[in-house]
Design a protein around this motif. Structure first.
Motif, PDB file in Angstrom:
ATOM      1  N   GLU A 155     -45.810 -26.236 -37.469  1.00 24.39           N
ATOM      2  CA  GLU A 155     -44.573 -26.345 -36.703  1.00 24.39           C
ATOM      3  C   GLU A 155     -43.382 -25.677 -37.388  1.00 24.39           C
ATOM      4  N   ARG A 156     -43.345 -25.710 -38.717  1.00 27.69           N
ATOM      5  CA  ARG A 156     -42.198 -25.163 -39.438  1.00 27.69           C
ATOM      6  C   ARG A 156     -42.031 -23.663 -39.237  1.00 27.69           C
ATOM      7  N   ILE A 157     -43.138 -22.984 -39.014  1.00 29.70           N
ATOM      8  CA  ILE A 157     -43.043 -21.526 -38.874  1.00 29.70           C
ATOM      9  C   ILE A 157     -43.360 -21.066 -37.458  1.00 29.70           C
ATOM     10  N   LYS A 158     -43.367 -22.012 -36.524  1.00 26.88           N
ATOM     11  CA  LYS A 158     -43.550 -21.650 -35.120  1.00 26.88           C
ATOM     12  C   LYS A 158     -42.201 -21.235 -34.546  1.00 26.88           C
ATOM     13  N   LEU A 159     -42.147 -20.066 -33.958  1.00 28.76           N
ATOM     14  CA  LEU A 159     -40.895 -19.538 -33.414  1.00 28.76           C
ATOM     15  C   LEU A 159     -40.673 -20.105 -32.013  1.00 28.76           C
ATOM     16  N   LYS A 160     -39.615 -20.897 -31.847  1.00 29.17           N
ATOM     17  CA  LYS A 160     -39.328 -21.543 -30.562  1.00 29.17           C
ATOM     18  C   LYS A 160     -38.041 -21.044 -29.917  1.00 29.17           C
ATOM     19  N   SER A 161     -37.206 -20.379 -30.672  1.00 29.10           N
ATOM     20  CA  SER A 161     -35.927 -19.885 -30.158  1.00 29.10           C
ATOM     21  C   SER A 161     -36.148 -18.761 -29.153  1.00 29.10           C
ATOM     22  N   ARG A 162     -35.512 -18.866 -28.000  1.00 26.29           N
ATOM     23  CA  ARG A 162     -35.656 -17.837 -26.971  1.00 26.29           C
ATOM     24  C   ARG A 162     -35.093 -16.508 -27.463  1.00 26.29           C
ATOM     25  N   LYS A 163     -33.944 -16.567 -28.131  1.00 29.88           N
ATOM     26  CA  LYS A 163     -33.351 -15.346 -28.678  1.00 29.88           C
ATOM     27  C   LYS A 163     -34.232 -14.769 -29.786  1.00 29.88           C
ATOM     28  N   VAL A 207     -51.005  -5.654 -39.246  1.00 32.10           N
ATOM     29  CA  VAL A 207     -49.696  -6.210 -38.878  1.00 32.10           C
ATOM     30  C   VAL A 207     -49.528  -6.197 -37.355  1.00 32.10           C
ATOM     31  N   LEU A 208     -50.032  -5.178 -36.700  1.00 32.67           N
ATOM     32  CA  LEU A 208     -50.009  -5.129 -35.235  1.00 32.67           C
ATOM     33  C   LEU A 208     -50.740  -6.331 -34.653  1.00 32.67           C
ATOM     34  N   GLY A 209     -51.913  -6.633 -35.190  1.00 32.10           N
ATOM     35  CA  GLY A 209     -52.681  -7.772 -34.722  1.00 32.10           C
ATOM     36  C   GLY A 209     -51.988  -9.097 -35.002  1.00 32.10           C
ATOM     37  N   LEU A 210     -51.415  -9.237 -36.195  1.00 34.63           N
ATOM     38  CA  LEU A 210     -50.707 -10.470 -36.564  1.00 34.63           C
ATOM     39  C   LEU A 210     -49.555 -10.765 -35.613  1.00 34.63           C
ATOM     40  N   THR A 211     -48.719  -9.773 -35.363  1.00 36.82           N
ATOM     41  CA  THR A 211     -47.556  -9.998 -34.503  1.00 36.82           C
ATOM     42  C   THR A 211     -47.966 -10.232 -33.060  1.00 36.82           C
ATOM     43  N   ASN A 212     -49.015  -9.566 -32.606  1.00 31.26           N
ATOM     44  CA  ASN A 212     -49.474  -9.757 -31.231  1.00 31.26           C
ATOM     45  C   ASN A 212     -49.957 -11.192 -31.005  1.00 31.26           C
ATOM     46  N   GLY A 213     -50.820 -11.668 -31.881  1.00 32.27           N
ATOM     47  CA  GLY A 213     -51.366 -13.006 -31.717  1.00 32.27           C
ATOM     48  C   GLY A 213     -50.322 -14.097 -31.881  1.00 32.27           C
ATOM     49  N   TYR A 214     -49.480 -13.970 -32.895  1.00 34.44           N
ATOM     50  CA  TYR A 214     -48.466 -14.990 -33.175  1.00 34.44           C
ATOM     51  C   TYR A 214     -47.479 -15.134 -32.023  1.00 34.44           C
ATOM     52  N   LEU A 215     -46.932 -14.023 -31.554  1.00 38.98           N
ATOM     53  CA  LEU A 215     -45.918 -14.083 -30.500  1.00 38.98           C
ATOM     54  C   LEU A 215     -46.522 -14.532 -29.165  1.00 38.98           C
ATOM     55  N   THR A 216     -47.765 -14.148 -28.895  1.00 36.76           N
ATOM     56  CA  THR A 216     -48.416 -14.571 -27.657  1.00 36.76           C
ATOM     57  C   THR A 216     -48.531 -16.087 -27.586  1.00 36.76           C
ATOM     58  N   VAL A 217     -49.004 -16.706 -28.665  1.00 37.25           N
ATOM     59  CA  VAL A 217     -49.159 -18.165 -28.689  1.00 37.25           C
ATOM     60  C   VAL A 217     -47.798 -18.853 -28.607  1.00 37.25           C
ATOM     61  N   CYS A 218     -46.808 -18.345 -29.324  1.00 35.09           N
ATOM     62  CA  CYS A 218     -45.481 -18.956 -29.297  1.00 35.09           C
ATOM     63  C   CYS A 218     -44.915 -18.978 -27.874  1.00 35.09           C
ATOM     64  N   VAL A 219     -44.988 -17.869 -27.179  1.00 32.37           N
ATOM     65  CA  VAL A 219     -44.427 -17.792 -25.825  1.00 32.37           C
ATOM     66  C   VAL A 219     -45.190 -18.706 -24.865  1.00 32.37           C
ATOM     67  N   LEU A 220     -46.520 -18.637 -24.886  1.00 29.23           N
ATOM     68  CA  LEU A 220     -47.316 -19.378 -23.901  1.00 29.23           C
ATOM     69  C   LEU A 220     -47.342 -20.882 -24.147  1.00 29.23           C
ATOM     70  N   THR A 221     -47.028 -21.332 -25.348  1.00 34.44           N
ATOM     71  CA  THR A 221     -46.976 -22.771 -25.597  1.00 34.44           C
ATOM     72  C   THR A 221     -45.567 -23.339 -25.439  1.00 34.44           C
ATOM     73  N   VAL A 222     -44.551 -22.527 -25.652  1.00 39.12           N
ATOM     74  CA  VAL A 222     -43.170 -23.009 -25.546  1.00 39.12           C
ATOM     75  C   VAL A 222     -42.668 -22.972 -24.103  1.00 39.12           C
ATOM     76  N   ALA A 223     -42.978 -21.919 -23.374  1.00 42.74           N
ATOM     77  CA  ALA A 223     -42.415 -21.721 -22.029  1.00 42.74           C
ATOM     78  C   ALA A 223     -42.677 -22.877 -21.057  1.00 42.74           C
ATOM     79  N   PRO A 224     -43.897 -23.452 -20.971  1.00 36.68           N
ATOM     80  CA  PRO A 224     -44.140 -24.490 -19.948  1.00 36.68           C
ATOM     81  C   PRO A 224     -43.511 -25.846 -20.241  1.00 36.68           C
ATOM     82  N   GLN A 225     -42.965 -26.059 -21.419  1.00 37.71           N
ATOM     83  CA  GLN A 225     -42.463 -27.377 -21.793  1.00 37.71           C
ATOM     84  C   GLN A 225     -41.267 -27.776 -20.923  1.00 37.71           C
ATOM     85  N   GLY A 226     -41.265 -29.052 -20.505  1.00 39.96           N
ATOM     86  CA  GLY A 226     -40.155 -29.575 -19.728  1.00 39.96           C
ATOM     87  C   GLY A 226     -40.337 -29.527 -18.232  1.00 39.96           C
TER      88      GLY A 226
END
Length: 423
Positions: free
Chosen positions: A324-332, A366-385
């Protein structure tokens, strides 16, 4: 059949079956892309029978796949509230199984020969992959969006694992059959047979195991109580009939939900994030890695190693947001990180032109790292609420934008060879 009163649904004291559900979601994610990743991973075989100078297999097949996936996904997303999720996902996994098996049959009947006719047959199978992808990926992401975040994370990790697994299997089969007579084709046949088995396994898991897990029953019953009509068949398969599905005279208030248009504009930044993530990734992977990286010491293994490195780091990155500490949740923050990835374009251009294979391998990782990380962050944060039906609809919209990004990325991928004057 158990009848559950939707007005009395409460959170379970113990989330029974959570870890079993995570394992099943991981396997279902694997099955959702193993067929397509199989096509990408055996690219060396198709380049051998369909020469690059005439057919450009990795680029053409990807360009065939994506319009069918996007068009089908657009139709399904528009009609999401009226489509039974169980039937949709089972239809998708069944189509994946049949088309992966069809690849084996096509190669056996043509004896592994090239030619325009066989290439058209291959493209037809790839188009069917695209249709199946839209059925399964949108259906699963929408279904899992109203469950616990660990489920959708496991599913997304399974998507990445399909690439890592197929790359590992391809390297093993290439090494095992490299010195055998007609070894390249034999390795591909074994590889496709394993992929076909995984698709069949997904049909069984989704049809008979997943809907009967207690935690899955809970979330689907909750979604039905919030007005979702897409979970009725899944609840019936689990032996549950809720008041929300039993009675046709549910109050209008219970069935109220935001429209797809409202969800779109409320989450336009998340949708744009996914679109841009995959525009960038698919403008480089896999076409650039197969055709624009030159010749190096690894020889015929070079492209396979690059694909494997990308898939491995994409998989690793999809587990990082569990911390959780390094999960990016900020929309900006998500938007800034997404836009910054476009710096990869000059990096890949100059590395291919002046760098050695070590630098290229590092860049691909690095391409693979950023692709996987950002995909999970967006798809898990967006549906909340949101309520269950809204989360399902938003999940479909997110996948629609993801597929749109892939299609645009695949089209832009051609600029690498047009710019080099080799097209």
């Amino acid at each position: 059949m158990t009848v559950a009163d939707s007005s009395r649904i409460s959170s379970p004291t113990r989330l029974e079956g959570k870890y079993s559900g995570m394992v099943v979601c991981w396997i279902l994610g694997l099955g959702s892309l193993v067929a397509w990743n199989s096509m990408l991973t055996i690219g060396d075989y198709y380049y051998a029978i369909f020469p690059e100078s005439k057919y450009h297999p990795s680029r053409v097949l990807t360009l065939v796949y994506q319009p069918f996936a996007l068009a089908t996904m657009a139709i399904l997303a528009y009609n999401e509230a009226r489509i039974d999720t169980r039937k949709r996902n089972l239809a998708g996994f069944t189509l994946f199984f049949l088309t992966t098996f069809a690849l084996l049959v096509l190669d056996l009947t043509t004896s592994g020969k090239g030619g325009l006719g066989n290439y058209i047959g291959l493209c037809a199978i790839v188009a069917a992959f695209g249709v199946a992808d839209a059925f399964v990926e949108g259906g699963m992401v929408g279904d899992l969006s109203f469950m616990c975040p660990e489920f959708i994370q496991s599913y997304l990790a399974g998507l990445a694992a399909s690439g890592a697994l197929t790359s590992a299997l391809r390297l093993v089969t290439k090494a095992a059959f490299e010195k055998a007579s007609n070894g390249l084709r034999k390795g591909v046949m074994l590889f496709l047979a394993i992929s076909t088995f995984f698709e069949f396994l997904c049909i069984l898991l989704y049809a008979f195991i997943f809907p009967k897990l207690p935690i899955v029953k809970y979330y689907r019953t909750k979604a039905a109580a919030e007005g979702s009509k897409t979970v009725a068949a899944d609840l019936a398969a689990a032996g549950i009939q809720t008041e929300a599905t039993k009675r046709a005279d549910n109050s209008a208030k219970q069935l109220e939900r935001l429209s797809n248009k409202q969800l779109f504009f409320q989450n336009i930044d998340y949708l744009l994030d996914l679109f841009l993530i995959y525009v960038l990734t698919l403008s480089i992977f896999p076409g650039f890695l197969y055709e624009n990286t030159g010749t190096h010491k690894l020889g015929s293994w070079y492209a396979l190693v690059l694909i494997a490195v990308y898939n491995m780091f994409d998989l690793i990155a999809r587990y990082i947001p569990l911390i959780e500490r390094i999960k990016l949740k900020s929309r900006k923050g998500l938007m800034i990180a997404t836009l910054s990835r476009f710096l990869f374009i000059p990096c890949f251009y100059f590395t291919a032109k002046y760098g050695d294979q070590g630098w290229m391998i590092m860049l691909v990782s690095v391409l693979g790292l950023t692709n996987g990380y950002l995909t999970v962050c967006v798809l898990t944060v967006a549906p909340q609420g949101y309520k269950g039906p809204e989360q399902n609809a938003l999940g479909n919209l997110l996948v629609l934008c993801l597929l749109a990004g892939i299609l645009c990325g695949v089209a832009l991928d051609w600029l690498w060879i047009i710019g080099n004057g080799t097209f």
